[in-house]
Design an enzyme around this catalytic site. Structure first.
Site, PDB file in Angstrom:
ATOM      1  CG  HIS A 171      -2.137  -0.831   1.075  1.00 38.63           C
ATOM      2  ND1 HIS A 171      -3.255  -0.428   0.396  1.00 38.63           N
ATOM      3  CD2 HIS A 171      -2.393  -2.082   1.518  1.00 38.63           C
ATOM      4  CE1 HIS A 171      -4.163  -1.380   0.433  1.00 38.63           C
ATOM      5  NE2 HIS A 171      -3.669  -2.408   1.110  1.00 38.63           N
TER       6      HIS A 171
ATOM      7  CE  LYS B  60      -6.812  13.084   0.477  1.00 36.66           C
ATOM      8  NZ  LYS B  60      -6.487  12.344  -0.740  1.00 36.66           N
ATOM      9  NE  ARG B  61      -2.379   7.919   6.704  1.00 38.51           N
ATOM     10  CZ  ARG B  61      -1.145   7.833   6.169  1.00 38.51           C
ATOM     11  NH1 ARG B  61      -0.101   8.257   6.855  1.00 38.51           N
ATOM     12  NH2 ARG B  61      -0.964   7.309   4.974  1.00 38.51           N
TER      13      ARG B  61
ATOM     14  CE  LYS C  50      -2.568  10.217   3.186  1.00 35.63           C
ATOM     15  NZ  LYS C  50      -3.137   9.530   2.011  1.00 35.63           N
TER      16      LYS C  50
ATOM     17  CB  THR D 196     -10.314   4.600  -1.328  1.00 34.07           C
ATOM     18  OG1 THR D 196     -10.084   4.930   0.048  1.00 34.07           O
ATOM     19  CG2 THR D 196      -9.520   3.359  -1.686  1.00 34.07           C
TER      20      THR D 196
ATOM     21  CE  LYS E 174     -13.958   5.819   0.540  1.00 35.28           C
ATOM     22  NZ  LYS E 174     -13.049   5.982   1.690  1.00 35.28           N
TER      23      LYS E 174
END
Length: 961
Positions: free
Chosen positions: A436, A691-692, A697, A803, A807
Site C-alpha cells: 500500500h 484524509k490522514r 498528502k 480511495t 468516493k
C-alpha cells in the site's frame, strides 16, 4: 403452525427464566418448519395490572402463511422469502429494550432506542450469518481470509438495514415508537478499529465479498480505545482516548468458546529427532469477537473476527493484592489487555516497538490457529496438508500481518509435524501480499535483537527463509560478478546488515576457485540443518579475503529484519493498488524481486463500495441515478453509471442534479455549524480535503494556496475581489499521528488561518477555512455528498492509490490533483476536461530532488511572498519557523522541501484559477459533476474483489440456496 399464535405471561420477578423456557418451547415447535430463516418477532403490551404479557407470532398474513412455492421441483416454505413488517419490527425493538437491556427500564430515549434497534437488526443478521457459516462448513470450498490491522467500518445500522432492504420498515417502526430513524442512527459511535484508507479499503472489501457471495472472512484486533479521538483547540490537535466501547458494541458477538494461546519471549528447544519446540515465556489468550457483515440483497452474511487479549484469572496475584502491592497483583492482566488498547501505539520507545510487534503477532497467530483448526475440522478424519492451499487463501493487507509467514511455517512444522520443505511450499502457495505504500518508513523494518527476544522460533524460521532466498539469487545471477551479486543480496535479503551464512560463503569461495561448479545443484544440496565441513582455511587466502571483502557488513549499522521483503519472498502474489503504483512497485520498490519472479506481481486498483458511499449516504442523488439509468442495478453493477454520459447535457437532469447537490450542501452547512461553530454559505464552492494528515498528502500546499488567495483578497477592493474570486469554503479534516510533529504543526497552522480568515469582516463569505475535528467515516458520509471540489494533491509517485478520490467522484464532486495513485485512472475515465490537473509527474520527482540538492532550484516569487506573509504574524503569535523552514534549504533533515511544495505551488495556484473560472459557469460545472459520477463506474470495490478472487485467491461465489 400456519396459524401460529403463542403467548407468554411472565412475572416481574424472574423474566429471564420464563423467557428461556418460552424460547425453548417456541424453538422446539417451529424448528421443523424452517431451520434458519424463521424470524422470531415479538409484540408486547402492558396491562393495567402488575403483570406483563408477551405475545409471539408470525406476522405474515394468513395467505402468506399457507403459500408455498415449487422451485426446481422442490417444495419451499414461504420462510425463505420472509420479510418482517414495520409492526413486528417495532415489537422486536420494544422487546430488546426490555429484555436485552443496556439501560434502566424508565423511558425510551434515543440511546436506548439505538441499542434496541441494533439488537433487533442483529437478530436478522445472526440468522443469515449462521446459515452462511453452516453452508461454508457443508460445502467445504476454498475460503479467503483477509488479515488487516485496520477495519474502518463506520456506523453499521443504516448500512445493515439498507443491505437487508428494510430501511423503510425500520423507519416506520421507529416512527410508531415515537423516534426518527436518522436521529436514532446518529447515536451510534463509529467503530474505532481503523484510521485511514487502509482500514476503509478493508471494510469496503468485506461489504463486496458478502454482496458478491464469496466465501471469505476478515480478521483484525478489537481495539478498546481506537487510534484516538481528535480535539481541535487553539493549540491545534489534542488526543484523547476513544470511548466507542463504553456502552458496549451491539453488533459484536463474543465467542467465549473460541480462544487461542499466544506466546512471547521464551526459548526454543530441540528434540532428539531434530524437531523444535517454543517453550516458556509470556502467554496470553486471544478471544474471538464476531461482527456479522451483511451483503446487499443477499442472504450471505460473512464474518469479521476480532481478537481481544486476556490472561487466565489465576494470573491475578491475590497474595500481592492483599499485602497492598496492587500494581504487581494485576501486572500480568494489564500487560495482556494493553495489546488491544490502542491502534498503532507510538513506537518511538522500545516499549512502543515491543507493543506494536505484540499486536501484529497476536493478529497473525490467533487468526492462523483459527484457520488451521477450521481446515482440520472440515477435512474430517483424513487431513491432507498438501491440500491446505486449495482450501485456504490468506491475504496480508500491507506488511503488518507479515508474521503470518513464519507463524504458519511454525504451526505446520512444530505443531503438525511437517518437514521444512513441505511447510515452506504450503506457506508460499497460501499467502499473498498487498503493498500500500512506497514510503520507506512504511515498508516495515524491525530490530533483529528485539524480534529475536520476542519471537525466538520465528527468527530461526526467518533465517531459513533468508537462506532460501540467497540460494535463489545465486542460482539466478551466478557468482562470476561478485559486485552484482553483492548488490542484489544487499537489496533483496530479508536480514539487513548480516553476514552470509557459512554454507553460502563456502559456496562462493568454492565457486571462485572452481568457476565451472554447478551453482544450482550446489545450492540445492545444502540442507538447513547440516553444513559442509570447512576446507583448510589457509588454502588460497586471497580468494577467501576477496569474497569476505565483497560481502562484509557494517558493524556501526543495526541489524534489521525487512518485513516487506519477507512478504514478497514468502507469498505467491504481490499486488499494488493502482496502475501507477503497481508500476512503481515493479520498477523501483521491488524491482530486483520483479526481475527474479515477474509472475508474482499484479495490479489490483482499489475500489469503494457503492452501497455505503452513494446509495446510502446520498439517497437524493441515488434516486436520480436510478431514474435516468432506468434501473437500480447500478448499485451492484456500477458499469451502468456510464449510461449517465449520454444525458450529461440534458437540462432536466442538470436541474434535478443541482437541486440534490444543494440539499446535500445544506446538510453540510448545518453539520459544520454544529461541529465547529462556523456558519458558511451554501452558495459558496465547498472545497474539501479530508484524509490522514501527512506531508506527502500536502495539506500544507493546500493551506498555503488558501493563504495566497487571502493575501490577494486583502490587497484588492471589494469590487475587485468579487470579480476575481468565487466564494469558497475550504474544509479540512484528518488526524495527525500523535508523535508526528510536523503533521501536527500543519493542523495548528490550518486552525490559525481559519481563526483569522473567518473573523475578517472585509472578506466575509468570499473565503472561509474550517477544520472539522475527529474526521471519521460518519463525517465523510456528510461531507462527500455536499462537496464541489476535492483535493488529491500528493507528491506524484507517493500515493499508492487513494480511495477518497473515488468516493468524491462517485458523488459528482470534481477533483483537483496530481497524476498520482488512482487519480491517473479516474482522470482517464471521467475525461481530462473534467479533472483539474497540475504538478510534476512521477518520473520527474527524482530529478527535481537532485536539482534541489545541487542548489539549482529557483522558487517562484509568489511562493516566497506567501512564506513572508505567514512569517509577518498575520495569523497570530505562533512561531511557524519550523514549518516554513522545512520548505527551504537544499539538504538536511526536515529541510529542502522533500515533498516539492514549492516546486508545484505556481502550477497549483494557476490551476485553482481555472477552477474558479469553471465554477462560475454552473451549467458547465453540473455537466462535469454528472460526468464524474458516470466515469466512476470502474472504481467499485466489487470489481476489485472479483479480480482478487479470480487472480490471487482462486475462489468462486457460493450463493445460499
Amino acid at each position: 403452525m400456519a396459524g401460529l399464535r403463542l403467548s407468554w405471561t411472565c412475572a416481574h420477578s424472574n423474566p429471564e427464566s420464563s423467557r428461556s423456557k418460552f424460547l425453548s418451547r417456541f424453538t422446539a415447535e417451529s424448528s421443523f418448519r424452517c431451520t434458519w430463516t424463521r424470524l422470531l418477532l415479538f409484540r408486547t403490551s402492558v396491562s393495567s395490572s402488575a403483570r406483563r404479557k408477551l405475545c409471539i407470532r408470525n406476522v405474515a398474513n394468513d395467505q402468506q402463511k399457507e403459500m408455498k412455492e415449487r422451485v426446481n421441483g422442490e417444495v419451499v416454505d414461504d420462510c425463505d422469502t420472509f420479510f418482517p413488517d414495520s409492526e413486528s419490527i417495532a415489537a422486536s425493538i420494544k422487546y430488546h429494550s426490555e429484555f436485552t437491556p443496556s439501560f434502566s427500564p424508565e423511558g425510551f430515549g434515543l440511546s436506548k432506542a439505538f441499542y434496541a434497534t441494533a439488537e433487533s437488526v442483529r437478530d436478522l443478521l445472526i440468522i443469515n450469518w449462521n446459515a452462511t457459516y453452516n453452508y461454508y462448513e457443508k460445502m467445504n470450498v476454498k475460503q479467503a481470509y483477509y488479515l488487516s490491522m485496520e477495519f474502518l467500518q463506520g456506523r453499521a445500522l443504516l448500512n445493515a438495514i439498507g443491505n437487508l432492504e428494510l430501511s423503510g420498515a425500520y423507519a416506520d417502526a421507529l416512527r410508531m415508537l415515537g423516534c426518527n430513524l436518522e436521529e436514532v442512527a446518529q447515536q451510534e459511535s463509529d467503530a474505532a478499529l481503523g484510521n485511514g484508507g487502509l482500514g476503509r479499503l478493508a471494510s469496503c472489501f468485506l461489504d463486496s465479498l458478502a454482496t458478491l457471495n464469496y466465501p471469505a472472512w476478515g480478521y483484525g484486533l478489537r481495539y478498546k480505545y481506537g487510534l484516538f479521538k481528535q480535539l481541535i483547540t487553539k493549540d491545534g490537535q489534542e488526543e484523547v482516548a476513544e470511548n466507542w466501547l463504553e456502552m458496549g458494541n451491539p453488533w459484536e458477538i463474543p465467542r467465549n468458546d473460541i480462544s487461542y494461546p499466544v506466546k512471547f519471549y521464551g526459548e526454543v528447544i530441540s528434540g532428539a529427532d531434530g524437531s523444535k519446540q517454543w517453550v516458556g515465556g509470556e502467554n496470553v489468550t486471544a478471544v474471538a469477537y464476531d461482527v456479522p457483515i451483511p451483503g446487499y440483497k443477499t442472504k450471505t452474511t460473512i464474518n469479521l473476527r476480532l481478537w481481544s487479549t486476556k490472561v487466565a484469572p489465576e494470573q491475578f496475584d491475590l497474595n500481592s493484592f492483599n499485602v497492598g502491592d496492587h500494581a504487581n497483583a494485576y501486572a500480568a492482566i494489564k500487560k495482556a489487555e494493553k495489546i488491544c488498547y490502542v491502534l498503532y501505539p507510538g513506537d518511538e520507545s522500545l516499549e512502543g516497538k515491543t507493543l506494536r510487534l505484540k499486536q501484529q503477532y497476536t493478529l497473525c497467530s490467533a487468526s492462523l490457529q483459527d484457520i488451521v483448526a477450521r481446515f482440520e475440522r472440515r477435512s474430517g478424519e483424513s487431513v491432507d496438508w498438501e491440500n491446505f492451499p486449495e482450501k485456504v487463501a490468506v491475504q496480508m493487507n500491507d506488511t503488518h500481518p507479515t508474521l503470518c509467514i513464519p507463524e504458519l511455517i511454525r504451526i505446520l512444522m512444530d505443531v503438525k509435524g511437517l518437514s521444512w520443505k513441505e511447510a515452506w511450499d504450503i506457506t508460499r502457495r497460501t499467502v499473498a501480499y498487498t503493498n500500500h505504500t512506497v514510503l520507506p518508513e512504511a515498508l516495515e523494518k524491525w530490530s533483529f535483537p528485539l524480534m529475536q527476544e520476542l519471537f525466538p522460533r520465528h527468527v530461526q524460521i526467518i533465517e531459513m527463509i533468508d537462506k532460501e532466498l540467497i540460494h535463489s539469487i545465486i542460482a539466478q545471477y551466478g557468482t562470476k560478478d561478485l559486485e552484482l551479486l553483492q548488490q542484489k543480496l544487499k537489496q533483496m535479503r530479508i536480514l539487513e546488515n548480516f553476514e552470509l551464512p557459512d554454507s553460502v560463503m563456502e559456496l562462493l569461495v568454492k565457486s571462485a576457485e572452481e568457476p565451472a561448479v554447478d551453482l544450482v545443484e550446489e545450492a540445492e544440496s545444502i540442507d538447513e540443518e547440516s553444513l559442509p565441513d570447512k576446507e583448510d582455511e589457509s588454502e588460497d587466502k586471497v580468494t577467501v579475503n576477496k569474497v569476505d571483502a565483497s560481502f562484509k557488513v557494517d558493524p556501526k549499522h543495526p541489524r534489521m529484519i525487512r518485513m516487506a521483503n519477507l512478504s514478497v519472498v514468502g507469498g505467491h502474489a504481490v499486488n499494488g493498488v493502482a496502475e501507477i503504483h503497481s508500476e512503481i512497485v515493479r520498477t523501483e520498490v521491488f524491482n530486483d524481486f520483479y526481475e527474479l519472479w515477474p509472475e508474482k506481481f499484479q495490479n489490483k486498483t482499489n475500489g469503494v463500495t457503492p452501497r455505503r458511499w452513494i446509495r446510502f449516504c446520498n439517497p437524493d442523488l441515488s434516486k436520480i441515478i436510478t431514474k435516468w439509468t432506468g434501473t437500480e442495478h447500478w448499485v451492484t453493477d456500477t458499469e451502468k453509471l456510464a449510461i449517465l454520459r449520454k444525458f450529461a447535457d440534458n437540462e432536466d437532469l442538470q436541474s434535478m442534479w443541482k437541486e440534490a447537490r444543494r440539499r446535500n450542501k445544506l446538510k453540510v452547512v448545518s453539520f459544520l455549524e454544529e461541529k465547529t461553530g462556523y456558519l458558511v454559505s451554501p452558495d459558496a464552492m465547498f472545497d474539501v480535503q479530508i484524509k490522514r494528515i501527512h506531508e506527502y498528502k500536502r495539506q500544507l500546499l493546500n493551506i498555503l494556496g488558501v493563504v495566497y488567495r487571502y493575501k490577494q483578497m486583502k490587497e484588492m477592493t471589494l469590487e475587485e475581489r468579487e470579480a476575481k474570486f468565487v466564494p469558497r469554503v475550504c474544509i479540512f479534516g484528518g488526524k495527525a499521528f500523535s508523535t508526528y510533529v510536523q503533521a501536527k504543526r500543519i493542523v495548528k497552522f490550518i486552525v490559525d488561518v481559519g481563526a483569522t480568515v473567518n473573523n475578517d469582516s472585509d472578506i466575509g463569505d468570499l473565503l472561509k477555512v474550517v477544520f472539522v475535528p475527529d474526521y471519521n467515516v460518519s463525517v465523510a458520509e456528510v461531507l462527500i455528498p455536499g462537496s464541489d471540489l476535492s483535493q488529491h494533491i500528493s507528491t506524484a509517485g507517493m500515493e499508492a492509490s487513494g480511495t477518497s478520490n473515488m468516493k468524491f467522484a462517485m458523488n459528482g464532486c470534481i477533483l483537483i490533483g496530481t497524476l498520482d495513485g488512482a487519480n491517473v485512472e479516474i482522470r482517464e475515465e471521467v475525461g481530462e476536461d473534467n479533472f483539474f490537473l497540475f504538478g510534476a509527474r512521477a518520473h520527474e520527482i527524482a530529478g527535481l530532488r537532485k536539482e534541489r540538492a545541487e542548489g539549482k532550484f529557483v522558487p517562484d516569487p509568489r511562493f516566497e511572498e506567501v512564506k513572508d506573509f505567514v512569517r509577518s504574524g498575520v495569523f497570530g503569535p505562533h512561531n511557524y519557523e519550523e514549518l516554513m523552514g522545512s520548505l527551504e534549504g537544499n539538504e538536511g533533515f526536515g529541510r529542502a522541501d522533500y515533498f516539492l511544495v514549492g516546486k508545484d505551488f505556481p502550477s497549483y495556484i494557476e490551476c485553482q484559477e481555472r477552477v474558479d473560472e469553471a465554477y462560475r459557469d454552473q451549467k458547465r460545472w453540473t455537466k462535469m459533476s454528472i460526468l464524474n459520477t458516470a466515469g466512476s463506474y470502474k472504481f467499485s470495490s466489487d470489481r476489485t474483489i472479483h479480480e482478487y478472487a479470480r487472480d490471487i485467491w482462486k475462489i468462486s461465489p457460493l450463493m445460499l440456496s
